[in-house]
Design a protein around this motif. Structure first.
Motif, PDB file in Angstrom:
ATOM      1  N   LEU A  46       0.748  -1.188   0.018  1.00 40.29           N
ATOM      2  CA  LEU A  46       0.036   0.003   0.052  1.00 40.29           C
ATOM      3  C   LEU A  46       0.892   1.199  -0.083  1.00 40.29           C
ATOM      4  O   LEU A  46       0.583   2.384  -0.679  1.00 40.29           O
ATOM      5  N   THR A  47       2.053   1.167   0.624  1.00 41.68           N
ATOM      6  CA  THR A  47       2.913   2.546   0.942  1.00 41.68           C
ATOM      7  C   THR A  47       3.422   2.615  -0.556  1.00 41.68           C
ATOM      8  O   THR A  47       3.365   3.864  -1.039  1.00 41.68           O
ATOM      9  N   PHE A  48       3.801   1.685  -1.256  1.00 43.92           N
ATOM     10  CA  PHE A  48       4.530   1.923  -2.619  1.00 43.92           C
ATOM     11  C   PHE A  48       3.345   2.252  -3.619  1.00 43.92           C
ATOM     12  O   PHE A  48       3.663   3.344  -4.337  1.00 43.92           O
ATOM     13  N   SER A  49       2.194   1.723  -3.327  1.00 45.60           N
ATOM     14  CA  SER A  49       1.165   2.075  -4.284  1.00 45.60           C
ATOM     15  C   SER A  49       0.714   3.487  -4.186  1.00 45.60           C
ATOM     16  O   SER A  49       0.570   4.204  -5.200  1.00 45.60           O
ATOM     17  N   THR A  50       0.625   3.943  -2.872  1.00 52.41           N
ATOM     18  CA  THR A  50       0.298   5.212  -2.625  1.00 52.41           C
ATOM     19  C   THR A  50       1.206   6.271  -3.118  1.00 52.41           C
ATOM     20  O   THR A  50       1.020   7.272  -4.006  1.00 52.41           O
ATOM     21  N   VAL A  51       2.276   5.961  -2.768  1.00 58.42           N
ATOM     22  CA  VAL A  51       3.527   7.064  -3.367  1.00 58.42           C
ATOM     23  C   VAL A  51       3.725   6.957  -4.637  1.00 58.42           C
ATOM     24  O   VAL A  51       3.644   8.096  -5.479  1.00 58.42           O
ATOM     25  N   ILE A  52       3.903   5.922  -5.369  1.00 65.44           N
ATOM     26  CA  ILE A  52       4.071   5.941  -6.889  1.00 65.44           C
ATOM     27  C   ILE A  52       2.837   6.396  -7.390  1.00 65.44           C
ATOM     28  O   ILE A  52       2.873   7.296  -8.121  1.00 65.44           O
ATOM     29  N   GLY A  53       1.417   5.912  -6.839  1.00 64.99           N
ATOM     30  CA  GLY A  53       0.179   6.449  -7.359  1.00 64.99           C
ATOM     31  C   GLY A  53       0.007   7.855  -7.656  1.00 64.99           C
ATOM     32  O   GLY A  53      -0.382   8.660  -8.468  1.00 64.99           O
ATOM     33  N   MET A  54       0.377   8.545  -6.356  1.00 65.55           N
ATOM     34  CA  MET A  54       0.434   9.931  -6.261  1.00 65.55           C
ATOM     35  C   MET A  54       1.163  10.533  -7.080  1.00 65.55           C
ATOM     36  O   MET A  54       1.189  11.841  -7.713  1.00 65.55           O
ATOM     37  N   ALA A  55       2.436  10.032  -7.268  1.00 67.35           N
ATOM     38  CA  ALA A  55       3.526  10.744  -7.984  1.00 67.35           C
ATOM     39  C   ALA A  55       2.953  10.799  -9.510  1.00 67.35           C
ATOM     40  O   ALA A  55       2.979  11.905 -10.187  1.00 67.35           O
ATOM     41  N   ILE A  56       2.605   9.771 -10.092  1.00 64.79           N
ATOM     42  CA  ILE A  56       2.100   9.515 -11.352  1.00 64.79           C
ATOM     43  C   ILE A  56       0.810  10.477 -11.411  1.00 64.79           C
ATOM     44  O   ILE A  56       0.765  11.443 -12.325  1.00 64.79           O
TER      45      ILE A  56
ATOM     46  N   VAL B 234       1.672  -4.184  -5.769  1.00 65.40           N
ATOM     47  CA  VAL B 234       1.868  -2.732  -5.797  1.00 65.40           C
ATOM     48  C   VAL B 234       1.172  -2.265  -7.212  1.00 65.40           C
ATOM     49  O   VAL B 234       0.606  -1.291  -7.514  1.00 65.40           O
ATOM     50  N   ILE B 235       1.689  -3.114  -8.060  1.00 67.24           N
ATOM     51  CA  ILE B 235       1.036  -2.890  -9.635  1.00 67.24           C
ATOM     52  C   ILE B 235      -0.523  -2.724  -9.631  1.00 67.24           C
ATOM     53  O   ILE B 235      -1.015  -1.584  -9.902  1.00 67.24           O
ATOM     54  N   TYR B 236      -1.046  -3.810  -9.002  1.00 62.27           N
ATOM     55  CA  TYR B 236      -2.428  -3.768  -8.813  1.00 62.27           C
ATOM     56  C   TYR B 236      -3.132  -2.697  -8.040  1.00 62.27           C
ATOM     57  O   TYR B 236      -4.219  -2.163  -8.283  1.00 62.27           O
ATOM     58  N   GLY B 237      -2.417  -2.458  -6.896  1.00 58.03           N
ATOM     59  CA  GLY B 237      -2.802  -1.457  -6.032  1.00 58.03           C
ATOM     60  C   GLY B 237      -2.755   0.078  -6.475  1.00 58.03           C
ATOM     61  O   GLY B 237      -3.719   0.864  -6.009  1.00 58.03           O
ATOM     62  N   LEU B 238      -1.993   0.106  -7.558  1.00 60.31           N
ATOM     63  CA  LEU B 238      -1.890   1.607  -8.089  1.00 60.31           C
ATOM     64  C   LEU B 238      -3.063   1.804  -8.667  1.00 60.31           C
ATOM     65  O   LEU B 238      -3.165   3.084  -8.710  1.00 60.31           O
ATOM     66  N   VAL B 239      -3.740   1.069  -9.362  1.00 63.16           N
ATOM     67  CA  VAL B 239      -4.753   1.420 -10.317  1.00 63.16           C
ATOM     68  C   VAL B 239      -5.902   2.272  -9.486  1.00 63.16           C
ATOM     69  O   VAL B 239      -6.353   3.254 -10.159  1.00 63.16           O
TER      70      VAL B 239
ATOM     71  N   PRO C 128      -5.614  19.055  -1.312  1.00 57.08           N
ATOM     72  CA  PRO C 128      -6.782  19.005  -0.477  1.00 57.08           C
ATOM     73  C   PRO C 128      -8.244  19.004  -0.767  1.00 57.08           C
ATOM     74  O   PRO C 128      -9.029  18.348  -0.177  1.00 57.08           O
ATOM     75  N   ILE C 129      -8.427  19.600  -1.904  1.00 58.77           N
ATOM     76  CA  ILE C 129      -9.905  19.607  -2.280  1.00 58.77           C
ATOM     77  C   ILE C 129     -10.250  18.139  -3.232  1.00 58.77           C
ATOM     78  O   ILE C 129     -11.353  17.838  -2.813  1.00 58.77           O
ATOM     79  N   ALA C 130      -9.237  17.565  -3.411  1.00 56.85           N
ATOM     80  CA  ALA C 130      -9.461  16.423  -4.129  1.00 56.85           C
ATOM     81  C   ALA C 130      -9.455  14.967  -2.934  1.00 56.85           C
ATOM     82  O   ALA C 130      -9.623  13.971  -3.428  1.00 56.85           O
ATOM     83  N   LEU C 131      -8.913  15.427  -1.775  1.00 53.29           N
ATOM     84  CA  LEU C 131      -8.490  14.614  -0.791  1.00 53.29           C
ATOM     85  C   LEU C 131      -9.536  13.615  -0.538  1.00 53.29           C
ATOM     86  O   LEU C 131      -9.286  12.283  -0.391  1.00 53.29           O
ATOM     87  N   PRO C 132     -10.891  13.995  -0.481  1.00 55.63           N
ATOM     88  CA  PRO C 132     -11.907  12.679  -0.168  1.00 55.63           C
ATOM     89  C   PRO C 132     -11.986  11.532  -1.423  1.00 55.63           C
ATOM     90  O   PRO C 132     -11.937  10.573  -1.058  1.00 55.63           O
ATOM     91  N   VAL C 133     -11.584  12.123  -2.559  1.00 53.56           N
ATOM     92  CA  VAL C 133     -11.685  11.318  -3.714  1.00 53.56           C
ATOM     93  C   VAL C 133     -10.547  10.609  -3.658  1.00 53.56           C
ATOM     94  O   VAL C 133     -10.246   9.326  -3.738  1.00 53.56           O
ATOM     95  N   ILE C 134      -9.292  10.999  -3.345  1.00 54.43           N
ATOM     96  CA  ILE C 134      -8.041  10.284  -3.221  1.00 54.43           C
ATOM     97  C   ILE C 134      -8.021   9.366  -2.108  1.00 54.43           C
ATOM     98  O   ILE C 134      -7.782   8.339  -2.485  1.00 54.43           O
ATOM     99  N   MET C 135      -8.488   9.593  -1.170  1.00 46.92           N
ATOM    100  CA  MET C 135      -8.505   8.834   0.001  1.00 46.92           C
ATOM    101  C   MET C 135      -9.464   7.656  -0.312  1.00 46.92           C
ATOM    102  O   MET C 135      -9.219   6.342  -0.008  1.00 46.92           O
ATOM    103  N   GLY C 136     -10.610   7.785  -0.918  1.00 48.61           N
ATOM    104  CA  GLY C 136     -11.534   6.683  -1.668  1.00 48.61           C
ATOM    105  C   GLY C 136     -10.694   5.910  -2.399  1.00 48.61           C
ATOM    106  O   GLY C 136     -10.768   4.502  -2.282  1.00 48.61           O
ATOM    107  N   GLY C 137      -9.608   6.251  -3.087  1.00 52.01           N
ATOM    108  CA  GLY C 137      -8.866   5.374  -3.757  1.00 52.01           C
ATOM    109  C   GLY C 137      -7.920   4.739  -3.091  1.00 52.01           C
ATOM    110  O   GLY C 137      -7.791   3.453  -3.343  1.00 52.01           O
ATOM    111  N   ILE C 138      -7.356   5.442  -2.095  1.00 56.07           N
ATOM    112  CA  ILE C 138      -6.385   4.444  -1.208  1.00 56.07           C
ATOM    113  C   ILE C 138      -7.247   3.260  -0.479  1.00 56.07           C
ATOM    114  O   ILE C 138      -6.799   2.406  -0.330  1.00 56.07           O
TER     115      ILE C 138
END
Lengths: 180, 216, 367
Positions: free
Chosen positions: B29-39, B90-95, B133-143
């Motif tokens: 999850l850590t890797f997915s989150t970091v890489i996913g956010m970067a992308i 990690v790859i699957y969790g990125l999506v 911050p405004i997209a955070l609810p959606v981002i957190m939903g993704g995580i």
């Protein structure tokens, strides 16, 4: 089910909560439970537990999305419909459902995609399917077999998703698709 | 009764499998989150909105690929063991993370961005103080859905030697040992439900109150 | 001071702003008006470099803006847009504090400033901790204005700020905006498509059509002397009546002919005071100078005088009301004189029907 609970908010809360929790349960775990549940009826292996597991799993997103979709229809629209003399049934079929199609359809899409995914496990209990290539391939370290399985399954998943997207596009009222 | 006695007799094994499962989950999850956010941040910068939209449709399609496929592909290209399992997860969790973060950031209303620019916010300030911050609810939903997916797929990853609670299910299936299978299934389900609950709490905590109030 | 010289902007092949030159004086409120797509917003956005221009030059405070870092430039120019664009994840306080924080002000100074600025835009201090979703349209717009003014920019750019507000609240916002400007004297460029708003608010009006500056002058000059048919049509048939609306109630406020008393005073003592000073009208105010009620001495018979209470006083004229508005209020109330208040609802004096009639007579004689 979605239709049923949408007009019964008390039950709906529970159903939606349960459905949401159930959806977080890993599919393989639910699948395992199904197999055991059907074992006493000598149906532990084969098609029946697979189909039932997939059915139950698919119910969840469809129920949830249908409910949410029907409830997100703005009250003023329903008020307006009532104002021009529509019956309850007419409101459901002519107003609520058309307005909810995008969300309902995405629930169905999630369900189908999950179904394809869960179906890959079916081979584990001798129900066959494309999962067989992967599990057997991994077991025998046969890379070609795994690759063939992987390609076929993803093609199926993406393909089905694509078709459903088209269907969704086709049945969604045009007015909902217009971009401002 | 069978299940209970199995549980008690194999408590140590179950706990260590649970530990492995949680470990794999956290790392992935850590890797997915970091890489996913970067992308997501990369593809949503001004001028790259087109790439953002392409990524969105790719991720949309990727969500319809079963986890078993990713695990199989990693098996082919990387091999067997915990590391390949984590890579696959990690790859699957990125999506879902990339999908949600990208669409969340792209859907911040243009007038808000316009106002921010007009006040003299730099691109970076606009991103970190306004868009995220405004997209955070959606981002957190993704995580959140990513964690559900990772826990679930981690059970499947047991077939390529990932270990964890999936072992119980696979072995239970193979050896026709229902008590073993059920034990694995229940434990992993509880894990998934508890993690989801915790993630919901975190979401509520980190998302600004201003975004959680209902319009009166 | 803002100076545009031969500024041109094209979008593809379409000329949005054509060889545009304009001098905006310090401390003046300049209205840009024209039909939609005429280039007024584009011109506004070029001043804070949100839209780059192709040719010409724009100078703000003696410096060509292309020589200034756009981020720096924008921090010194307040910007208000129709959709306001408040940040929903931040409280009102945090929204208003954005630019001061970017400029690294001290926390104490920021707090003081925000208290002051909320007071200026007549928002109660309790609003500081609210979130934008909890505000009405008018309140949001006040916060938007407060946010733009927070870091004390000299220049304010406003793009149809009141366009999305309902007509009644729009009038109120305009009134209080005018009073605020009277106090802060910023250089303001204000885009609108509403000619009445342009006439009511502007010191000067720039009329723009198809990217060209058609006429730029004082409001009264434009009303009395439209440059061409386009301007005439824009002003409408009733431009004589509109000219009347340039006169504000505040110019006719009388400070005598009445007395003020505390609303806690007894009727007897009020009556006594009125008789002593031989004055027929008294306004009762609370400690905040808010109008509570009114006492009038009236002859009921030849000999006996009586008083009556009027509470709460329903007919009030705002300082920034133009005399059209004041007149119609008086006619509706059926009164020869009405009290006047400022945007903080503080009592400032009275206005008399007879004075307004004098003005109307003058006007009609001129035109």
């Amino acid at each position: 089910m979605g239709f049923y609970i949408s007009s019964r908010p008390n039950i709906a809360k529970y159903v939606i909560n349960v459905a949401s929790i159930m959806m977080t349960i890993p599919s393989l775990a639910l699948y395992g439970v199904m197999v055991v549940a059907f074992a006493p009826f000598k149906l532990g292996l084969g098609i029946v537990p697979s189909v039932s597991a997939i059915t139950i799993y698919s119910l969840l997103p469809i129920t949830r999305n249908t409910y949410l979709a029907l409830n997100q229809v703005k009250p003023e629209m329903i008020e307006a419909a009532r104002g021009i003399g529509m019956s309850k049934n007419q409101i459901l079929w002519k107003i609520k459902i058309p307005l909810s199609i995008p969300v309902i359809m995405s629930g169905i899409r999630i369900a189908v995609v999950m179904g394809v995914s869960v179906a890959t496990y079916a081979s584990l209990i001798a129900a066959g399917g494309l999962g067989y290539f992967i599990f057997a391939g991994i077991g025998r370290a046969n890379l070609t077999m795994v690759l063939v399985g992987a390609i076929l399954i993803s093609a199926l998943g993406i393909g089905v998703n694509y078709i459903l997207l088209k269907v969704e596009d086709w049945i969604t009222p045009k007015g909902l698709k217009v971009k401002r | 009764m069978n299940i209970l006695s199995f549980y008690l007799n194999n408590f140590g094994r179950i706990m260590s499998a649970l530990e492995v499962h949680i470990f794999i989950f956290l790392v992935a999850l850590t890797f997915s989150t970091v890489i996913g956010m970067a992308i997501s941040i990369f593809v949503t910068q001004e001028g790259r909105e087109k790439i953002g939209r392409i990524i969105l449709s790719v991720m949309g399609a990727a969500q319809s690929v079963p986890s078993l496929v990713i695990i199989a592909l990693i098996f082919i290209f990387v091999g067997i063991g915990v590391k390949p399992a984590i890579i696959a997860l990690v790859i699957y969790g990125l999506v879902p993370i990339v999908f949600n973060a990208t669409s969340g950031i792209l859907s911040v209303r243009p007038n808000i961005i316009e106002a921010g620019k007009g006040m003299g916010l730099t691109q970076n300030q606009l991103l970190w103080r306004v868009k995220i911050p405004i997209a955070l609810p959606v981002i957190m939903g993704g995580i959140r859905s990513s964690s559900t997916i990772i826990i679930g797929s981690a059970t499947v990853a047991a077939v390529i030697g990932g270990g964890g609670l999936g072992d119980f299910i696979f072995i239970g299936l193979k050896l026709q040992k229902p008590e073993m299978l059920i034990t694995g299934a229940i434990t992993v389900s509880l894990l998934a439900i508890i993690v989801d609950y915790i993630m919901a709490k975190i979401e509520k905590k980190v998302v600004s109150k201003g975004l959680q109030i209902k319009k009166t | 001071m803002i100076e545009l010289t031969n500024v041109t902007k094209k979008f593809g092949n379409k000329i949005a702003v054509n060889n545009f030159s304009l001098h905006i004086e310090k401390g003046s409120l300049t209205m840009f008006i024209g039909p939609s797509g005429c280039g007024k917003t584009t011109t506004l956005r070029m001043i804070n470099r949100l839209t780059p221009f192709d040719k010409g030059n724009i100078i703000v405070n003696d410096t060509p803006i292309n020589d200034v870092n756009p981020v720096e430039l924008r921090r010194n120019i307040g910007y208000v847009i129709q959709e306001i664009g408040l940040f929903p994840h931040l409280t009102v306080f945090e929204n208003v504090a954005i630019v001061p924080r970017l400029l690294k002000w001290e926390q104490k100074k920021i707090e003081r400033r925000i208290e002051e600025i909320l007071e200026l835009v007549t928002l109660n201090q309790s609003f500081a901790q609210k979130y934008p979703l909890q505000l009405s349209g008018g309140e949001k717009q006040r916060v938007g204005l407060a946010r733009a003014l927070a870091a004390e920019p000299e220049i304010l750019l406003m793009d149809e700020p009141f366009g999305a507000i309902d007509p009644i609240n729009r009038l109120k916002l305009q009134d209080s905006f005018l009073e605020i400007q009277e106090e802060i004297k910023k250089t303001i460029v204000f885009v609108t498509h509403d000619i009445n708003e342009a006439i009511k608010l502007g010191d000067k009006i720039a009329i723009i059509n198809e990217g060209n500056l058609i006429q730029y002058d004082n409001v009264s000059k434009i009303l009395s002397d439209p440059a061409n048919e386009f301007v005439e049509n824009l002003l409408g048939q009733d431009r004589n009546i509109k000219a009347l609306s340039l006169k504000k109630a505040k110019d006719y406020v009388l400070k005598d002919g009445f007395i003020t008393v505390l609303d806690t005073e007894s009727r007897e003592s009020v009556e006594k005071k009125m008789k002593e000073k031989n004055i027929k009208i008294a306004f009762a105010l609370d400690e905040n100078n808010h109008l509570k009620s009114r006492f009038v001495l009236e002859k009921a018979t030849e000999t006996k005088k009586q008083k009556f209470i009027y509470n709460p006083a329903p007919w009030i004229i705002e300082r920034q009301n133009n005399i059209n508005e004041a007149l119609s209020k008086m006619l509706e109330a059926g009164e020869k004189q009405l009290p006047v208040v400022n945007r903080k609802k503080e009592f400032v004096g009275i206005i008399k029907l007879s004075n307004i009639f004098e003005e109307v007579n003058k006007k009609t004689n001129i035109s």
